[in-house]
Design a protein around this motif. Structure first.
Motif, PDB file in Angstrom:
ATOM      1  N   THR A 389       4.349  -2.591 -42.186  1.00 25.42           N
ATOM      2  CA  THR A 389       3.477  -1.441 -42.419  1.00 25.42           C
ATOM      3  C   THR A 389       4.245  -0.199 -41.982  1.00 25.42           C
ATOM      4  OG1 THR A 389       2.491  -1.135 -40.234  1.00 25.42           O
ATOM      5  CG2 THR A 389       1.606  -2.941 -41.572  1.00 25.42           C
ATOM      6  N   HIS A 390       3.683   0.989 -42.306  1.00 30.71           N
ATOM      7  CA  HIS A 390       4.384   2.218 -41.905  1.00 30.71           C
ATOM      8  C   HIS A 390       4.131   2.564 -40.440  1.00 30.71           C
ATOM      9  CE1 HIS A 390       0.377   4.006 -42.677  1.00 30.71           C
ATOM     10  NE2 HIS A 390       0.747   4.899 -41.794  1.00 30.71           N
ATOM     11  N   HIS A 391       3.250   1.818 -39.770  1.00 26.28           N
ATOM     12  CA  HIS A 391       2.864   2.197 -38.404  1.00 26.28           C
ATOM     13  C   HIS A 391       3.985   1.939 -37.401  1.00 26.28           C
ATOM     14  CE1 HIS A 391      -1.212   3.047 -39.580  1.00 26.28           C
ATOM     15  NE2 HIS A 391      -1.184   1.953 -40.317  1.00 26.28           N
ATOM     16  N   VAL A 392       4.007   2.755 -36.358  1.00 26.64           N
ATOM     17  CA  VAL A 392       5.043   2.651 -35.323  1.00 26.64           C
ATOM     18  C   VAL A 392       4.410   3.100 -34.009  1.00 26.64           C
ATOM     19  CG1 VAL A 392       5.919   4.971 -35.934  1.00 26.64           C
ATOM     20  CG2 VAL A 392       7.388   3.406 -34.696  1.00 26.64           C
ATOM     21  N   GLU A 393       4.815   2.477 -32.919  1.00 30.86           N
ATOM     22  CA  GLU A 393       4.288   2.835 -31.597  1.00 30.86           C
ATOM     23  C   GLU A 393       5.389   3.562 -30.821  1.00 30.86           C
ATOM     24  OE1 GLU A 393       1.068   1.584 -30.891  1.00 30.86           O
ATOM     25  OE2 GLU A 393       0.930   2.433 -28.866  1.00 30.86           O
ATOM     26  N   CYS A 394       5.045   4.675 -30.203  1.00 32.79           N
ATOM     27  CA  CYS A 394       6.040   5.429 -29.435  1.00 32.79           C
ATOM     28  C   CYS A 394       5.635   5.493 -27.967  1.00 32.79           C
ATOM     29  CB  CYS A 394       6.150   6.865 -29.952  1.00 32.79           C
ATOM     30  SG  CYS A 394       6.762   6.967 -31.636  1.00 32.79           S
ATOM     31  N   VAL A 395       6.620   5.554 -27.084  1.00 33.54           N
ATOM     32  CA  VAL A 395       6.362   5.796 -25.663  1.00 33.54           C
ATOM     33  C   VAL A 395       7.249   6.973 -25.265  1.00 33.54           C
ATOM     34  CG1 VAL A 395       6.278   4.838 -23.344  1.00 33.54           C
ATOM     35  CG2 VAL A 395       5.900   3.332 -25.304  1.00 33.54           C
ATOM     36  N   ALA A 396       6.592   8.085 -24.911  1.00 28.38           N
ATOM     37  CA  ALA A 396       7.326   9.331 -24.634  1.00 28.38           C
ATOM     38  C   ALA A 396       7.218   9.668 -23.164  1.00 28.38           C
ATOM     39  CB  ALA A 396       6.733  10.470 -25.460  1.00 28.38           C
ATOM     40  N   LEU A 397       8.350  10.048 -22.570  1.00 32.59           N
ATOM     41  CA  LEU A 397       8.355  10.502 -21.177  1.00 32.59           C
ATOM     42  C   LEU A 397       8.375  12.026 -21.180  1.00 32.59           C
ATOM     43  CD1 LEU A 397       8.676  10.102 -18.094  1.00 32.59           C
ATOM     44  CD2 LEU A 397      11.155  10.051 -18.459  1.00 32.59           C
ATOM     45  N   LEU A 398       7.355  12.616 -20.556  1.00 30.62           N
ATOM     46  CA  LEU A 398       7.273  14.076 -20.455  1.00 30.62           C
ATOM     47  C   LEU A 398       7.422  14.474 -18.996  1.00 30.62           C
ATOM     48  CD1 LEU A 398       4.550  13.843 -23.002  1.00 30.62           C
ATOM     49  CD2 LEU A 398       6.282  15.627 -23.259  1.00 30.62           C
TER      50      LEU A 398
END
Ligand SMILES: C[S@@+](CC[C@H](N)C(=O)[O-])C[C@H]1O[C@@H](n2cnc3c(N)ncnc32)[C@H](O)[C@@H]1O
Length: 403
Positions: A389-398
């Motif tokens: 699928t086109h879905h993607v999971e991101c984990v961002a450090l801010l």
């Protein structure tokens, strides 16, 4: 030239865009073309007309991309099941497709020139010990008028009868769902990590999921990551980014059944404190049960209500989350956290925020809000939690930018 539904035009396909399609142009008109790949020359058939753009399906491939593969699922493609957008894309090219979409969204919304790499998750192993395409541990089949269960067409209520869903977890594929008729509108199935797959007749029935060294009991209809390796992968990424220390305080916002709160509590220990905020009553009940032995306070509230002061109304009975806090995990639904929540988190005194995002567009907008408040994106990891699928999971450090 104006295009109308069912018109066919020859186009050269451009870059992928968020949503499972690629961008093409024809005489000044923008086309969002599904079932195509960048660089391909295709005949695109218009499926929907909007102001300024049309949606279309690639119905004939004149010059194919080297990344094109025969779709493993016979029910995918134009005018078929809408569940998978990338069946025609080689697995390694699916990762590149998603990376380029995340990269483009971060550039567009947050003006970042961020190189993105999408990391694959470990493949499911089938009963024969071989790698299996099935990763969906939760599948909701829709029942058509004649009682057969199937899956919906893209952007339609029409049900496509299928014999098998290739991305359904092997245990779910083995359930007797598609070979009989039903007198309900939908059939929910789940494959928990600790018991065989089953058809959900009672969404409140407890199931146990295991991740990050803990058992989590939750309602069969409650939220849990769908890919069997996702919960552990995301916890590992969050812990690596935040590096929580003994004695620290943390907020787990949009906390669900307590996945991140449990992992944070293990690290901050009894001298620290974690506060989980969740609005769904079944999630709150699960979190209270799952985290009872850990230094975690569970709050039933929307994150907005807990964080954002409401003008004119003293917060009489409602809980108010007050900083300072050391660490924050944000794991909102597809809509993202939004300006008010981001503003409150940015003012919380946190030394680091890990933002877990299932929608990269919402993430990019929220990153832009953080940037406007003097924070910076310090790391972005992206995971292929939803292959085909086109879905993607991101984990961002801010992090708060150094002055
Ligand atoms: C993407 S899930 C994450 C759950 C959990 N962090 C996990 O990984 O299992 C988002 C969660 O936010 C909850 N939720 C949605 N909107 C909310 C809101 N406005 N305030 C608090 N929780 C919310 C949902 O019920 C759901 O449990």
């Amino acid at each position: 030239m104006t295009l109308t539904e069912l018109d066919r035009v020859e186009v050269i396909v451009g870059a992928p865009a968020h949503g499972g399609h690629c961008v093409a142009r024809h005489e000044g008109m923008v086309l969002f073309v599904r079932h195509a790949l960048p660089g391909e020359r295709v005949i695109a058939e218009v499926t929907e007309v909007h102001r300024g753009y049309v949606r279309a399906d690639a119905v004939e491939i004149i010059e194919a991309s080297p990344d094109r593969v025969p779709a493993p699922c016979p029910w995918s493609g134009p005018n078929a099941c809408g569940g998978c957008d990338l069946q025609h894309v080689a697995p390694s090219a699916q990762l590149r497709w998603k990376a380029s979409v995340v990269q483009e969204l971060l550039a567009r919304f947050a003006h970042l020139d961020q190189v993105v790499r999408v990391e694959p998750l470990p493949a499911t192993v089938g009963a024969d010990g071989q790698p299996d395409t099935g990763w969906r541990t939760r599948v909701r089949y829709t029942v058509a008028a004649e009682g057969r269960a199937g899956l919906r067409k893209h952007r339609s209520n029409e049900v496509v009868p299928i014999e098998r869903c290739l991305i359904a977890y092997p245990g779910i594929r083995a359930l007797p769902v598609l070979n009989r008729t039903w007198e309900v509108d939908a059939v929910e199935t789940v494959a928990p990590s600790t018991e065989p797959a089953f058809v959900v007749t009672d969404p409140a029935r407890p199931i146990v999921e295991h991740a990050a060294g803990h058992d989590f009991t939750l309602a069969a209809g409650g939220f849990w990551q769908v890919h069997p390796a996702a919960a552990q992968t995301l916890v590992d990424a969050v812990l690596e980014q935040l590096a929580p220390k003994a004695g620290e305080t943390a907020w787990d916002l949009y906390g669900g059944a307590g996945l991140f709160a449990a992992a944070l509590a293990d690290h901050v220990g009894v001298t620290g404190q974690v506060t989980l905020v969740e609005s769904a009553p079944d999630g709150v009940a699960a979190a209270r049960r799952n985290l009872a032995q850990l230094p975690v306070r569970v709050v039933e509230s929307t994150v907005e209500r807990a964080l954002v002061p409401r003008r004119g109304k003293p917060a009489r009975s409602s809980f108010r989350l007050q900083g300072p806090v050391d660490l924050v995990v944000l794991d909102p639904p597809r809509t993202g956290a939004g300006k008010q929540v981001v503003t409150a988190v940015a003012a919380s005194g946190a030394r680091a925020v890990a933002y877990v995002a299932c929608d990269p567009a919402a993430l990019a907008r929220d990153v832009a809000t953080f940037q406007g408040l003097g924070w910076e994106l310090a790391q972005l990891r992206a995971f292929d939690c939803f292959p085909y699928t086109h879905h993607v999971e991101c984990v961002a450090l801010l992090l708060p930018a150094r002055s």
